[in-house]
Design an enzyme around this catalytic site. Sequence first.
Site, PDB file in Angstrom:
ATOM      1  N   HIS A  40       0.835  -1.204   0.000  1.00 57.21           N
ATOM      2  CA  HIS A  40       0.000   0.000   0.000  1.00 57.21           C
ATOM      3  C   HIS A  40       0.871   1.255   0.000  1.00 57.21           C
ATOM      4  CE1 HIS A  40      -3.043   2.715   2.223  1.00 57.21           C
ATOM      5  NE2 HIS A  40      -3.502   2.534   0.998  1.00 57.21           N
ATOM      6  N   ARG A  41       0.823   2.001  -1.110  1.00 56.48           N
ATOM      7  CA  ARG A  41       1.670   3.187  -1.290  1.00 56.48           C
ATOM      8  C   ARG A  41       3.151   2.815  -1.150  1.00 56.48           C
ATOM      9  NH1 ARG A  41      -2.026   7.027   2.728  1.00 56.48           N
ATOM     10  NH2 ARG A  41      -3.991   6.062   2.094  1.00 56.48           N
ATOM     11  N   GLU A  67       0.864  -0.352  -4.735  1.00 54.70           N
ATOM     12  CA  GLU A  67      -0.297   0.497  -5.004  1.00 54.70           C
ATOM     13  C   GLU A  67       0.133   1.949  -4.871  1.00 54.70           C
ATOM     14  OE1 GLU A  67      -3.850   2.883  -3.500  1.00 54.70           O
ATOM     15  OE2 GLU A  67      -1.896   2.470  -2.581  1.00 54.70           O
ATOM     16  N   ASP A  69      -1.151   6.393  -5.846  1.00 56.50           N
ATOM     17  CA  ASP A  69      -2.221   7.351  -6.128  1.00 56.50           C
ATOM     18  C   ASP A  69      -1.668   8.423  -7.060  1.00 56.50           C
ATOM     19  OD1 ASP A  69      -4.156   6.579  -3.678  1.00 56.50           O
ATOM     20  OD2 ASP A  69      -2.115   6.710  -2.920  1.00 56.50           O
ATOM     21  N   HIS A  82      -1.095  10.765  -2.171  1.00 55.19           N
ATOM     22  CA  HIS A  82      -2.418  10.303  -1.753  1.00 55.19           C
ATOM     23  C   HIS A  82      -3.387  11.438  -1.458  1.00 55.19           C
ATOM     24  CE1 HIS A  82      -5.468   9.098   1.245  1.00 55.19           C
ATOM     25  NE2 HIS A  82      -5.565   8.023   0.478  1.00 55.19           N
ATOM     26  N   GLU A 150      -4.163   4.074  -8.572  1.00 56.48           N
ATOM     27  CA  GLU A 150      -5.445   4.696  -8.249  1.00 56.48           C
ATOM     28  C   GLU A 150      -5.550   6.101  -8.830  1.00 56.48           C
ATOM     29  OE1 GLU A 150      -8.182   6.315  -4.530  1.00 56.48           O
ATOM     30  OE2 GLU A 150      -6.548   4.909  -4.111  1.00 56.48           O
ATOM     31  N   LYS A 152      -6.928   9.274  -8.127  1.00 57.58           N
ATOM     32  CA  LYS A 152      -7.380   9.878  -6.873  1.00 57.58           C
ATOM     33  C   LYS A 152      -8.287  11.072  -7.147  1.00 57.58           C
ATOM     34  CE  LYS A 152      -6.474   8.891  -3.348  1.00 57.58           C
ATOM     35  NZ  LYS A 152      -7.172   8.062  -2.342  1.00 57.58           N
ATOM     36  N   ASP A 279       0.037  -1.991   4.395  1.00 55.50           N
ATOM     37  CA  ASP A 279       1.212  -1.174   4.687  1.00 55.50           C
ATOM     38  C   ASP A 279       2.398  -2.039   5.087  1.00 55.50           C
ATOM     39  OD1 ASP A 279      -0.384   1.078   4.336  1.00 55.50           O
ATOM     40  OD2 ASP A 279      -0.828   1.280   6.478  1.00 55.50           O
TER      41      ASP A 279
END
Length: 292
Positions: A40-41, A67, A69, A82, A150, A152, A279
């Site tokens: 995640h990120r 992942e 954004d 994000h 993503e 955003k 994360d």
Amino acid sequence: MQHRTAVSTVVSALCGALALALPAQAASARQAGHIIVFGHRGASAYAPENTLDSVQRAADLGVDWVENDVQRTRDGALVVIHDTTLARTTNVEQRYPDRAPWSVGSFSLAEIKQLDAGSWFGPDFRGERIPTLQEYLDLLDDTGQGLLLELKQPELYPGIERQTLDVLGRADWLDRPHLARRLIVQSFSAPALRTTHRLRPEVRTGFLGNPPVSQLKQYAAFTDEINAEQHSVTAAYVKAVHGMKGAHSKAMRINTWTVDNAPAATKLVRMGVDGIITDRPDLIESATRRHT
């Protein structure tokens, strides 16, 4: 460099030949209990989120997918961040105190590139910068990781769907190997995913959220995955998603977010989810391997 290019060419050719078989392989992997773990990120428990350092940390941990954004600056550059404001993850308030609320879209790329996007996380990351989407893709080309990208709040950035696809195309991320194995575009915005699917129907897409079962057929017309918040997921919902054929006429997949502890991951694995966004990808990878 020439050797790496030659190897890349051979690999790309082989992947292209296998592309049509990959959806079936993915279904077989799920049946065999394989869970995809998405950083995640990046590896955001260990490095400042959405930075190149976070991607590299994920790669060092052996994480195959990350992942991120994407948003747009005032002068039209796509950057990886994000929040729609720069305040939480940079020193923008100190550098530009009179420009509240410090929206991403109100700053130029040159201004954003002067911000420290690492010190908020820890002193070891001082001077880390917000990357452009192109810089992010360049690093993924080196690490070989897949990207769950993503869009955003696309309603803030008219036309960002086409612009993102243009950047991906120029970076050679819309060839058959990437489309089959290394790229998924997701969003909370159904209109943005419809637009993405219309512009490039070969791109895999995922809807962020948990539409009611009665509406899954509508989403299946333009998405391949449902990426749901972990607490909204039940075994019955997973079964309903798997029972639908998505935009590419294959069984829809379901990933969950943001799962950072082993018991929760184990529970979701037993429900039959296909992927977990976390994360702490090393922790979740270890947990899922014990229960597959």
